[in-house]
Scaffold this motif. Structure first.
Motif, mmCIF file in Angstrom:
data_model
loop_
_atom_site.group_PDB
_atom_site.id
_atom_site.type_symbol
_atom_site.label_atom_id
_atom_site.label_comp_id
_atom_site.label_asym_id
_atom_site.label_seq_id
_atom_site.Cartn_x
_atom_site.Cartn_y
_atom_site.Cartn_z
ATOM 1 N N GLU A 102 77.766 -6.948 -15.283
ATOM 2 C CA GLU A 102 76.803 -6.666 -15.696
ATOM 3 C C GLU A 102 77.074 -4.554 -14.631
ATOM 4 O O GLU A 102 76.871 -3.441 -14.980
ATOM 5 C CB GLU A 102 74.974 -6.056 -14.378
ATOM 6 C CG GLU A 102 75.055 -7.455 -15.317
ATOM 7 C CD GLU A 102 73.064 -7.442 -14.866
ATOM 8 O OE1 GLU A 102 72.580 -6.854 -14.127
ATOM 9 O OE2 GLU A 102 72.783 -8.260 -15.631
ATOM 10 N N THR A 105 79.820 -3.259 -15.839
ATOM 11 C CA THR A 105 79.344 -2.015 -17.143
ATOM 12 C C THR A 105 78.523 -1.199 -16.887
ATOM 13 O O THR A 105 79.582 -0.190 -17.791
ATOM 14 C CB THR A 105 78.245 -3.281 -18.312
ATOM 15 O OG1 THR A 105 78.778 -4.687 -18.318
ATOM 16 C CG2 THR A 105 78.233 -2.606 -19.438
ATOM 17 N N HIS A 106 78.341 -0.456 -16.224
ATOM 18 C CA HIS A 106 77.410 0.791 -15.531
ATOM 19 C C HIS A 106 78.298 1.426 -15.484
ATOM 20 O O HIS A 106 78.509 2.625 -16.089
ATOM 21 C CB HIS A 106 76.514 0.138 -14.273
ATOM 22 C CG HIS A 106 75.096 0.082 -14.751
ATOM 23 N ND1 HIS A 106 73.873 0.800 -14.815
ATOM 24 C CD2 HIS A 106 75.069 -1.209 -15.197
ATOM 25 C CE1 HIS A 106 73.583 -0.171 -14.810
ATOM 26 N NE2 HIS A 106 73.058 -1.586 -15.389
ATOM 27 N N SER A 108 82.107 1.545 -16.387
ATOM 28 C CA SER A 108 82.685 1.626 -17.367
ATOM 29 C C SER A 108 81.599 2.965 -18.200
ATOM 30 O O SER A 108 82.268 3.666 -18.925
ATOM 31 C CB SER A 108 83.033 0.569 -18.114
ATOM 32 O OG SER A 108 81.317 0.129 -18.780
ATOM 33 N N GLU A 109 80.314 3.031 -17.903
ATOM 34 C CA GLU A 109 79.734 4.002 -18.626
ATOM 35 C C GLU A 109 79.468 5.043 -17.882
ATOM 36 O O GLU A 109 78.358 6.059 -19.000
ATOM 37 C CB GLU A 109 78.363 3.553 -19.326
ATOM 38 C CG GLU A 109 78.234 2.438 -20.158
ATOM 39 C CD GLU A 109 77.341 1.161 -20.836
ATOM 40 O OE1 GLU A 109 76.485 1.667 -19.363
ATOM 41 O OE2 GLU A 109 77.627 0.626 -21.733
ATOM 42 N N GLY A 110 80.314 5.777 -16.643
ATOM 43 C CA GLY A 110 79.850 6.292 -16.009
ATOM 44 C C GLY A 110 78.841 6.298 -14.959
ATOM 45 O O GLY A 110 79.176 7.044 -13.993
ATOM 46 N N ASP A 111 78.218 5.507 -14.406
ATOM 47 C CA ASP A 111 76.873 5.015 -13.558
ATOM 48 C C ASP A 111 77.753 4.967 -12.501
ATOM 49 O O ASP A 111 77.616 3.384 -12.264
ATOM 50 C CB ASP A 111 75.715 4.220 -14.299
ATOM 51 C CG ASP A 111 74.691 4.265 -12.799
ATOM 52 O OD1 ASP A 111 74.914 4.663 -11.773
ATOM 53 O OD2 ASP A 111 74.079 3.481 -13.370
ATOM 54 N N TYR A 112 77.912 5.446 -11.522
ATOM 55 C CA TYR A 112 79.021 4.796 -10.058
ATOM 56 C C TYR A 112 77.592 4.233 -8.863
ATOM 57 O O TYR A 112 78.322 3.757 -8.318
ATOM 58 C CB TYR A 112 80.097 5.363 -9.661
ATOM 59 C CG TYR A 112 81.171 6.225 -10.910
ATOM 60 C CD1 TYR A 112 82.106 5.142 -11.292
ATOM 61 C CD2 TYR A 112 81.035 7.131 -11.450
ATOM 62 C CE1 TYR A 112 83.349 5.800 -11.967
ATOM 63 C CE2 TYR A 112 81.542 7.588 -12.672
ATOM 64 C CZ TYR A 112 82.857 7.067 -12.706
ATOM 65 O OH TYR A 112 83.426 7.235 -13.746
ATOM 66 N N GLU A 142 84.960 10.355 -9.224
ATOM 67 C CA GLU A 142 84.183 11.176 -9.431
ATOM 68 C C GLU A 142 83.596 12.270 -9.100
ATOM 69 O O GLU A 142 83.764 13.676 -10.312
ATOM 70 C CB GLU A 142 83.061 10.290 -10.436
ATOM 71 C CG GLU A 142 81.912 10.186 -11.293
ATOM 72 C CD GLU A 142 83.248 11.537 -13.346
ATOM 73 O OE1 GLU A 142 83.825 11.383 -12.805
ATOM 74 O OE2 GLU A 142 82.313 12.501 -13.362
#
Ligand code: ADP
Length: 378
Positions: A102, A105-106, A108-112, A142
């Motif tokens: 999970e 996935t976060h 990879s979606e830009g939520d670090y 980022e």
């Protein structure tokens, strides 16, 4: 795994392997008990003086039944244990792996922001720690990418705004087209092109695209040349400039003289800018373990502790308005440090605080085969 084939569940695989081991163990025991048990039992009964055939047969049946019952119960307990252990182990594994999945996935979606909790087995805890470290680094990259874009937009907006005002004033007839207007426009164009050059240089240095011409170089000559180039400016501003070469033996650094000249020039320009009339700047060459050090110290403004670690960042200025007015792009030290690192060296700064001056030290590797005399200078 062949394409299109779904991998089996971890629980099923672990359970199947545990049951397989239990069944193999039970079969071995049944075979051994069936082959070796009856003759041994009979021999022991006869040794004990029991020779009656009915007694022997009755005892044999009792022995076989008890053996099979024990094996059956043992096998059932082993299978139940295997199921419980498999379910517990895979439950834990699955929780940790699902958390990791999970979090990945976060990211990879830009939520670090998401981090995984440390697991209770050493291997999973190491995996979770490495994952969290990677997430921290990615978040840092980022953040600095965003800050860089914001700073860059700000740096470009300032000269563009001046040019816009100038053009509007020309259009409205507030100012006449002439030397004054051209001077404003060309100085702002200069500023943008200097910024583009500086940024290009930092990127080139950080990405290792500088094509350094490294060669064994006498650090005394590097310092001497930089002092010679800067001398006039220092005299004009009446700031004393002193050179302290290394005199305790031969010293050679692995350096690209032009690039190191650029770093020293930048350090000297900064020192001059931040040292008042009548102040003093010293350039000192030192032997520092397996490194060669080139120090530029001044007795000027000094740098407060909270700014020391940040002055090497792109666009960081201690006093933004004043430093910008001096014409600096705020990228000089970032370029200098990137050049030092491209040499395998380092550039660092120390200062006792405001009003106590600053010392910048450029450390370079000694050229191979030149570690004859080591006298570290304090
Ligand atoms: P700039 O090109 O604008 O001078 P630099 O990257 O060279 O930017 O320097 C970053 C900041 O570090 C400057 O804005 C200045 O405030 C501070 N600084 C650099 N050198 C010195 C110095 N010798 N003494 C005091 N402050 C300094």
């Amino acid at each position: 795994m062949s394409p299109g084939r779904q991998p089996g569940s971890l629980t099923t695989r672990l359970l199947a392997s545990q049951i397989g081991v239990s069944v193999a163990m039970a079969l071995t025991m049944v075979v051994v008990a069936a082959v070796a048990g009856p003759p041994l039992f009979k021999a022991h009964m006869q040794e004990a003086g029991h020779t009656s055939p009915e007694l022997l047969e009755h005892s044999q049946v009792a022995f076989d039944t008890a053996g099979m019952l024990a094996l059956g119960i043992g096998l059932a307990i082993a299978a139940t244990g295997a199921i419980i252990v498999s379910v517990l182990i895979t439950g834990r594994l699955r929780r940790s792996l699902t958390d990791l999945g999970e979090a990945a996935t976060h990211i990879s979606e830009g939520d670090y922001r998401l981090r995984v909790a440390s697991a209770d087995s050493r291997e999973l805890a190491t995996l979770a720690d490495s994952f969290n470290t990677m997430a921290d680094k990615l978040a840092g990259v980022e953040q600095s990418r965003r800050r860089l874009l914001t700073d860059l937009a700000h740096e470009i907006r300032t000269p563009l705004a001046s040019m816009e005002i100038c053009v509007e004033s020309l259009e409205d007839g507030v100012i006449e087209p002439g030397p004054e207007a051209w001077q404003i426009l060309s100085s702002q164009i200069d500023r943008i092109s200097r910024l583009a050059d500086d940024l290009g240089q930092v990127s080139a240095a950080e990405e290792g695209r500088l094509n350094l011409d490294l060669r064994p170089t006498d650090p005394n000559v590097l310092a001497e040349t930089a002092v010679l180039v800067a001398r006039d400016e220092f005299e004009r501003k009446q700031v004393e400039l002193q050179l302290h070469p290394y005199l305790d033996g031969a010293l050679s650094a692995e350096a690209d003289p032009a690039r190191i000249g650029q770093v020293l020039g930048n350090l000297l320009a900064n020192a001059l800018r931040h040292t008042p009339l009548g102040g003093r700047v010293d350039v000192t060459v030192i032997a520092d373990g397996d490194k060669v050090g080139l120090q530029v110290s001044d007795n000027g403004d000094g740098i407060a502790a909270e700014h020391l670690s940040q002055i090497f960042e792109r666009f960081y200025r201690v006093d933004s308005a004043r430093d910008r007015d001096h014409g600096g792009t705020g990228v000089g030290l970032a370029i200098s440090r990137a050049i030092a690192r491209a040499h395998g060296g380092e550039l660092s700064a120390i200062s006792e605080g405001l009003g106590s001056g600053s010392t910048f030290t450029l450390r370079l590797s000694r050229a191979a085969g030149t570690s004859e005399k080591l006298h570290p200078t304090p």
